[in-house]
Design an enzyme around this catalytic site. Structure first.
Site, PDB file in Angstrom:
ATOM      1  N   SER A 256       0.812  -1.226   0.000  1.00 43.73           N
ATOM      2  CA  SER A 256       0.000   0.000   0.000  1.00 43.73           C
ATOM      3  C   SER A 256       0.839   1.267   0.000  1.00 43.73           C
ATOM      4  O   SER A 256       0.294   2.370  -0.036  1.00 43.73           O
ATOM      5  CB  SER A 256      -0.925   0.016   1.225  1.00 43.73           C
ATOM      6  OG  SER A 256      -0.168   0.009   2.427  1.00 43.73           O
ATOM      7  N   TYR A 257       2.160   1.140   0.055  1.00 43.97           N
ATOM      8  CA  TYR A 257       3.015   2.325   0.098  1.00 43.97           C
ATOM      9  C   TYR A 257       3.082   2.972  -1.284  1.00 43.97           C
ATOM     10  O   TYR A 257       3.459   2.334  -2.273  1.00 43.97           O
ATOM     11  CB  TYR A 257       4.426   1.963   0.564  1.00 43.97           C
ATOM     12  CG  TYR A 257       4.554   1.718   2.048  1.00 43.97           C
ATOM     13  CD1 TYR A 257       3.463   1.865   2.902  1.00 43.97           C
ATOM     14  CD2 TYR A 257       5.765   1.339   2.612  1.00 43.97           C
ATOM     15  CE1 TYR A 257       3.581   1.627   4.261  1.00 43.97           C
ATOM     16  CE2 TYR A 257       5.900   1.107   3.968  1.00 43.97           C
ATOM     17  CZ  TYR A 257       4.801   1.250   4.787  1.00 43.97           C
ATOM     18  OH  TYR A 257       4.932   1.014   6.134  1.00 43.97           O
ATOM     19  N   GLY A 258       2.753   4.254  -1.315  1.00 44.47           N
ATOM     20  CA  GLY A 258       2.652   4.998  -2.560  1.00 44.47           C
ATOM     21  C   GLY A 258       1.236   5.526  -2.676  1.00 44.47           C
ATOM     22  O   GLY A 258       0.262   4.785  -2.494  1.00 44.47           O
TER      23      GLY A 258
ATOM     24  N   GLY B  26       1.999   1.095  -4.595  1.00 43.10           N
ATOM     25  CA  GLY B  26       2.953   0.028  -4.874  1.00 43.10           C
ATOM     26  C   GLY B  26       4.317   0.527  -5.329  1.00 43.10           C
ATOM     27  O   GLY B  26       5.218  -0.272  -5.612  1.00 43.10           O
TER      28      GLY B  26
END
Length: 397
Positions: free
Chosen positions: A122-124, A130
């Site tokens: 979930s980072y971004g 992603g």
């Protein structure tokens, strides 16, 4: 192929005739350091053949081999690197023009012995969802150092408990998606990003089963959790044990400003169960860096962090002052002291870094330890703070 140890020795033999008497002592010291470094990488990668390659001239760990932390079957550096900011525009102001420096940052910390990197699917933010995994995969593939060191890098990613992930197979699919973005065949650590036990208990059971499936299908070497409190940790530890799956790590918000009952109880439980605690946000989003102030002439970060710091700094100023005092006596920075305190508490901190300067500063937390008196002084100052850091809304009991 000849052993890299033999090749190193042959190279030194060829160089020896070029060394004068005045330089012989320095050369011997170099060989001693060179041998110690080689032994370190071999201990870090015990499963690799000695004929698999050699290390580069700039690959030198900044800590002793005895400081490696057993995390299940892995041996990880006493400090890792968190990549929450990579791809996050909202909170951290990420821009794709930063990517070349992020690559240099990655190369620097890996060559300095950092071998555990934390990310998440979930980072971004927005279309960059992603992105953190994509960058890590690219940087790992393009690492210019030795194959031996590159192969020793461990990626730990987290699978978000999205509302549509309601079946064990959804977690397995998420894991395969992360592997694809990272360009890997197996993750070192696969983690559940948070527990849904408080609001979707049936989904929680599916997530646990999916994580166990990832392990048993060989998609991950070890499994971990994030944002679980002691009660939920006991439950998932028991559930995984029934499947023959060991729980290797537990992430929690942990710093001098997040050191309450939740953190201390979880750490004690993990110690009893042999689980490594990974401390995320060890600098409290930068609040403990000593770089920000609400006083005249001071500065605050942009965006939501600035709003938060404006509220918290007046309350936490006594602690920040003590951290600065300890840092000055040590010849260190406040950030280095705050990170080192986390290591002294028996955790593996994963501070983030957006540029080379931050990475270099973080690396300065390695190779030394605060004394017992300094830790006690910091503990006392932290305990006196009535309003600590805002806790993650997904944290469970």
């Amino acid at each position: 192929m000849k052993s890299p140890l033999t090749r190193c020795g042959q190279q030194r033999t060829r160089l020896d005739p070029l060394i004068g008497r005045k330089d012989l002592g320095a050369h011997r010291r170099f060989r001693q350091i060179h041998g110690t470094t080689r032994a370190f990488w071999q201990q870090l990668l015990p499963g690799r053949s000695k004929t698999s390659g050699t290390f580069g001239p700039n690959e030198r760990p900044l800590y002793r081999p005895s400081e490696l932390v057993p995390l299940g079957s892995l041996k990880v550096s006493p400090m890792g690197l968190g990549t929450w900011s990579w791809g996050n525009r909202f909170l951290w102001g990420y821009d794709e023009s930063q990517d070349p420096e992020l690559q240099q940052l990655f190369n620097l910390v890996v060559s300095s012995g950092i071998n555990i990197f934390d990310t998440a699917d979930s980072y971004g933010t927005g279309r960059l969802n992603g992105k953190s995994e994509l960058l890590l995969g690219k940087f790992l593939q393009e690492y210019p150092g030795s194959e031996q060191v590159r192969d020793g890098v461990h990626i730990a990613t987290k699978f978000a408990a999205y509302p549509w992930r309601v079946l064990p197979g959804n977690v397995v699919a998420a894991c395969r998606g992360s592997l694809n973005r990272l360009g890997l065949e197996q993750l070192s650590v696969g983690q559940l990003h948070w527990s849904t036990a408080n609001y979707q208990p049936l989904q929680e059971l599916a997530l646990q089963a999916g994580l166990a499936d990832c392990y048993q299908q060989g998609l991950v070497r070890e499994v971990g959790i994030s944002n679980y409190g002691p009660e939920q940790l006991k439950k998932i530890h028991a559930a995984l044990a029934k499947r023959g799956v060991p729980l290797a790590s537990a992430q929690i918000q942990f710093s001098l400003l997040s050191w309450g009952t939740a953190q201390q109880d979880l750490k004690a439980l993990c110690d009893d169960l042999g689980i490594v605690v990974i401390a995320y946000s060890p600098l409290a989003l930068g609040l403990l860096s000593g770089k920000y102030s609400v006083e005249e002439g001071g500065r605050l970060p942009d965006g939501p962090r600035g709003t938060l710091f404006r509220q918290l700094l007046p309350e936490v100023q006594p602690l920040v002052r003590i951290v600065k005092e300890v840092a000055e006596k040590r010849g260190k920075t406040p950030s280095q002291v705050a990170i080192n305190w986390c290591m002294c508490k028996g955790t593996v901190p994963i501070p983030g870094a957006k540029d080379l300067a931050q990475a270099r500063e973080n690396l300065g937390a390695l190779g030394w330890r605060l004394g017992a008196g300094e830790v006690a002084e910091l503990d006392k100052a932290a305990a006196n703070i009535k309003k600590g850091m805002v806790q993650n809304i997904f944290q469970t009991k």
